[in-house]
Design a protein around this motif. Sequence first.
Motif, PDB file in Angstrom:
ATOM      1  N   THR A  47       0.845  -1.187   0.000  1.00  0.00           N
ATOM      2  CA  THR A  47       0.000   0.000   0.000  1.00  0.00           C
ATOM      3  C   THR A  47       0.882   1.240   0.000  1.00  0.00           C
ATOM      4  OG1 THR A  47      -1.633  -1.208   1.288  1.00  0.00           O
ATOM      5  CG2 THR A  47      -1.842   1.187   1.243  1.00  0.00           C
ATOM      6  N   PRO A  48       0.592   2.200  -0.871  1.00  0.00           N
ATOM      7  CA  PRO A  48       1.387   3.435  -0.869  1.00  0.00           C
ATOM      8  C   PRO A  48       1.300   4.138   0.490  1.00  0.00           C
ATOM      9  CG  PRO A  48       0.038   3.314  -2.845  1.00  0.00           C
ATOM     10  CD  PRO A  48      -0.411   2.204  -1.943  1.00  0.00           C
ATOM     11  N   LEU A  49       2.411   4.721   0.914  1.00  0.00           N
ATOM     12  CA  LEU A  49       2.470   5.405   2.202  1.00  0.00           C
ATOM     13  C   LEU A  49       1.907   6.813   2.143  1.00  0.00           C
ATOM     14  CD1 LEU A  49       6.036   4.308   3.364  1.00  0.00           C
ATOM     15  CD2 LEU A  49       3.822   3.295   3.962  1.00  0.00           C
ATOM     16  N   MET A  50       1.786   7.350   0.952  1.00  0.00           N
ATOM     17  CA  MET A  50       1.244   8.700   0.786  1.00  0.00           C
ATOM     18  C   MET A  50       0.651   8.830  -0.608  1.00  0.00           C
ATOM     19  SD  MET A  50       4.919  10.692   0.612  1.00  0.00           S
ATOM     20  CE  MET A  50       4.205  12.285   0.490  1.00  0.00           C
ATOM     21  N   ALA A  51      -0.009   9.953  -0.858  1.00  0.00           N
ATOM     22  CA  ALA A  51      -0.624  10.178  -2.168  1.00  0.00           C
ATOM     23  C   ALA A  51       0.448  10.218  -3.246  1.00  0.00           C
ATOM     24  CB  ALA A  51      -1.404  11.487  -2.160  1.00  0.00           C
ATOM     25  N   GLU A  52       0.097   9.723  -4.425  1.00  0.00           N
ATOM     26  CA  GLU A  52       1.069   9.705  -5.510  1.00  0.00           C
ATOM     27  C   GLU A  52       1.332  11.119  -6.015  1.00  0.00           C
ATOM     28  OE1 GLU A  52      -1.450   8.879  -9.593  1.00  0.00           O
ATOM     29  OE2 GLU A  52      -0.637   7.166  -8.525  1.00  0.00           O
ATOM     30  N   LEU A  53       2.517  11.274  -6.590  1.00  0.00           N
ATOM     31  CA  LEU A  53       2.923  12.530  -7.198  1.00  0.00           C
ATOM     32  C   LEU A  53       2.943  12.310  -8.706  1.00  0.00           C
ATOM     33  CD1 LEU A  53       4.255  15.411  -6.954  1.00  0.00           C
ATOM     34  CD2 LEU A  53       6.450  14.211  -6.964  1.00  0.00           C
ATOM     35  N   THR A  54       2.257  13.143  -9.447  1.00  0.00           N
ATOM     36  CA  THR A  54       2.292  13.052 -10.904  1.00  0.00           C
ATOM     37  C   THR A  54       3.196  14.161 -11.431  1.00  0.00           C
ATOM     38  OG1 THR A  54       0.344  14.460 -11.121  1.00  0.00           O
ATOM     39  CG2 THR A  54      -0.023  12.074 -11.086  1.00  0.00           C
ATOM     40  N   ARG A  82       4.164   8.769 -12.615  1.00  0.00           N
ATOM     41  CA  ARG A  82       3.448   8.781 -11.332  1.00  0.00           C
ATOM     42  C   ARG A  82       4.425   8.193 -10.329  1.00  0.00           C
ATOM     43  NH1 ARG A  82      -1.514   5.262 -12.911  1.00  0.00           N
ATOM     44  NH2 ARG A  82      -0.171   3.987 -11.680  1.00  0.00           N
ATOM     45  N   VAL A  83       4.670   8.912  -9.245  1.00  0.00           N
ATOM     46  CA  VAL A  83       5.626   8.470  -8.227  1.00  0.00           C
ATOM     47  C   VAL A  83       4.849   8.045  -6.987  1.00  0.00           C
ATOM     48  CG1 VAL A  83       7.670   9.106  -6.897  1.00  0.00           C
ATOM     49  CG2 VAL A  83       7.249  10.186  -9.104  1.00  0.00           C
ATOM     50  N   ARG A  84       5.192   6.840  -6.496  1.00  0.00           N
ATOM     51  CA  ARG A  84       4.547   6.325  -5.285  1.00  0.00           C
ATOM     52  C   ARG A  84       5.603   5.794  -4.328  1.00  0.00           C
ATOM     53  NH1 ARG A  84       0.476   2.565  -8.315  1.00  0.00           N
ATOM     54  NH2 ARG A  84       2.037   2.865  -9.892  1.00  0.00           N
ATOM     55  N   LEU A  85       5.393   6.046  -3.044  1.00  0.00           N
ATOM     56  CA  LEU A  85       6.308   5.593  -1.998  1.00  0.00           C
ATOM     57  C   LEU A  85       5.668   4.427  -1.250  1.00  0.00           C
ATOM     58  CD1 LEU A  85       8.909   6.042  -0.300  1.00  0.00           C
ATOM     59  CD2 LEU A  85       7.552   7.583   1.129  1.00  0.00           C
ATOM     60  N   PHE A  86       6.438   3.339  -1.117  1.00  0.00           N
ATOM     61  CA  PHE A  86       6.004   2.152  -0.384  1.00  0.00           C
ATOM     62  C   PHE A  86       7.012   1.871   0.712  1.00  0.00           C
ATOM     63  CE2 PHE A  86       4.589   1.758  -4.769  1.00  0.00           C
ATOM     64  CZ  PHE A  86       3.243   1.413  -4.632  1.00  0.00           C
ATOM     65  N   ASN A  87       6.666   0.976   1.643  1.00  0.00           N
ATOM     66  CA  ASN A  87       7.620   0.580   2.681  1.00  0.00           C
ATOM     67  C   ASN A  87       8.902   0.019   2.085  1.00  0.00           C
ATOM     68  OD1 ASN A  87       6.435   1.238   5.164  1.00  0.00           O
ATOM     69  ND2 ASN A  87       5.102  -0.562   5.070  1.00  0.00           N
ATOM     70  N   ASP A  88       8.772  -0.681   0.963  1.00  0.00           N
ATOM     71  CA  ASP A  88       9.922  -1.352   0.362  1.00  0.00           C
ATOM     72  C   ASP A  88      10.630  -0.558  -0.725  1.00  0.00           C
ATOM     73  OD1 ASP A  88       9.569  -3.509   2.032  1.00  0.00           O
ATOM     74  OD2 ASP A  88       8.274  -4.566   0.625  1.00  0.00           O
ATOM     75  N   ARG A 146       4.482  20.991  -6.839  1.00  0.00           N
ATOM     76  CA  ARG A 146       5.793  21.128  -6.214  1.00  0.00           C
ATOM     77  C   ARG A 146       5.705  21.507  -4.744  1.00  0.00           C
ATOM     78  NH1 ARG A 146       6.154  22.368 -11.384  1.00  0.00           N
ATOM     79  NH2 ARG A 146       5.856  24.600 -11.323  1.00  0.00           N
ATOM     80  N   ASP A 147       4.527  21.911  -4.285  1.00  0.00           N
ATOM     81  CA  ASP A 147       4.361  22.236  -2.862  1.00  0.00           C
ATOM     82  C   ASP A 147       4.459  20.995  -1.985  1.00  0.00           C
ATOM     83  OD1 ASP A 147       3.994  24.903  -3.519  1.00  0.00           O
ATOM     84  OD2 ASP A 147       1.802  24.707  -3.645  1.00  0.00           O
ATOM     85  N   GLY A 148       4.281  19.801  -2.567  1.00  0.00           N
ATOM     86  CA  GLY A 148       4.327  18.557  -1.802  1.00  0.00           C
ATOM     87  C   GLY A 148       5.719  17.952  -1.668  1.00  0.00           C
ATOM     88  N   TYR A 149       6.738  18.587  -2.223  1.00  0.00           N
ATOM     89  CA  TYR A 149       8.097  18.024  -2.166  1.00  0.00           C
ATOM     90  C   TYR A 149       8.560  17.809  -0.727  1.00  0.00           C
ATOM     91  CZ  TYR A 149       8.921  18.920  -7.184  1.00  0.00           C
ATOM     92  OH  TYR A 149       8.885  18.929  -8.546  1.00  0.00           O
ATOM     93  N   HIS A 150       8.278  18.763   0.142  1.00  0.00           N
ATOM     94  CA  HIS A 150       8.745  18.636   1.541  1.00  0.00           C
ATOM     95  C   HIS A 150       8.174  17.377   2.191  1.00  0.00           C
ATOM     96  CE1 HIS A 150      10.289  19.742   5.423  1.00  0.00           C
ATOM     97  NE2 HIS A 150       9.075  19.580   5.938  1.00  0.00           N
ATOM     98  N   GLU A 151       6.916  17.066   1.919  1.00  0.00           N
ATOM     99  CA  GLU A 151       6.305  15.848   2.462  1.00  0.00           C
ATOM    100  C   GLU A 151       7.025  14.608   1.943  1.00  0.00           C
ATOM    101  OE1 GLU A 151       1.999  15.620   2.100  1.00  0.00           O
ATOM    102  OE2 GLU A 151       1.997  17.814   1.862  1.00  0.00           O
ATOM    103  N   TRP A 152       7.379  14.606   0.669  1.00  0.00           N
ATOM    104  CA  TRP A 152       8.101  13.472   0.088  1.00  0.00           C
ATOM    105  C   TRP A 152       9.480  13.312   0.715  1.00  0.00           C
ATOM    106  CZ3 TRP A 152       7.101   9.527  -3.190  1.00  0.00           C
ATOM    107  CH2 TRP A 152       5.826   9.512  -3.755  1.00  0.00           C
ATOM    108  N   ILE A 153      10.182  14.415   0.884  1.00  0.00           N
ATOM    109  CA  ILE A 153      11.522  14.376   1.471  1.00  0.00           C
ATOM    110  C   ILE A 153      11.451  13.838   2.892  1.00  0.00           C
ATOM    111  CG2 ILE A 153      13.453  15.819   2.227  1.00  0.00           C
ATOM    112  CD1 ILE A 153      12.693  17.661  -0.221  1.00  0.00           C
ATOM    113  N   THR A 154      10.478  14.297   3.656  1.00  0.00           N
ATOM    114  CA  THR A 154      10.298  13.834   5.033  1.00  0.00           C
ATOM    115  C   THR A 154       9.923  12.354   5.071  1.00  0.00           C
ATOM    116  OG1 THR A 154       9.595  16.053   5.671  1.00  0.00           O
ATOM    117  CG2 THR A 154       9.021  14.247   7.166  1.00  0.00           C
ATOM    118  N   ALA A 155       9.033  11.930   4.178  1.00  0.00           N
ATOM    119  CA  ALA A 155       8.598  10.532   4.154  1.00  0.00           C
ATOM    120  C   ALA A 155       9.732   9.596   3.757  1.00  0.00           C
ATOM    121  CB  ALA A 155       7.410  10.367   3.198  1.00  0.00           C
ATOM    122  N   VAL A 156      10.540   9.989   2.789  1.00  0.00           N
ATOM    123  CA  VAL A 156      11.686   9.158   2.385  1.00  0.00           C
ATOM    124  C   VAL A 156      12.678   9.047   3.545  1.00  0.00           C
ATOM    125  CG1 VAL A 156      13.714   9.071   0.895  1.00  0.00           C
ATOM    126  CG2 VAL A 156      11.455   9.509  -0.081  1.00  0.00           C
TER     127      VAL A 156
END
Length: 166
Positions: A47-54, A82-88, A146-156
């Motif tokens: 399951t993706p950990l956050m909303a996807e980024l297009t 489309r970029v998605r972050l997963f646990n793996d 691009r406003d969501g980049y900080h969330e992606w950086i924090t999640a990674v």
Amino acid sequence: MSRLLLSLAVVAFFVLCAAGMRLGWRNRQRRQSRLPELPAVPADPGTPLMAELTGVYVGTTTAGDWQDRIVVHGLGNRAATRVRLFNDGVLLDNAGGPLWIPADDLVDARADRALAGKAMGVDGLLVFRWRLGEHVLDSGVRGDDRDGYHEWITAVAATGKGGERS
């Protein structure tokens, strides 16, 4: 007569330029042929950990050298993504073919202004630094939001599986 010669010279110039670019691309492919195969995308990444980024996949470069584009394994082609972050790991589901970055190989994510010969505005790109065998690479996406980049950086960073290896 001179007009014809001038026209032929201009056409010859453009043909030589195109041939030179093609030769350069092929030489780059030959130099980079030692890169290992890309990791396979898992059948079920979870399951993706956050909303996807297009957005647009800009390309992949050697880490630290924003102009050294990697062209093998389809990494050199711009494409909608489309970029998605997963646990793996992180999945860049590019129109030209998916790119799976396993969490254990993911070093970090950051906002940057330039990659693969493309210069954007300040923090215009989301860049993932990752390892492919012995090589460290940067893969960049110009997101629609691009406003969501900080969330992606924090999640990674929160996945905490990658990090620098000695």
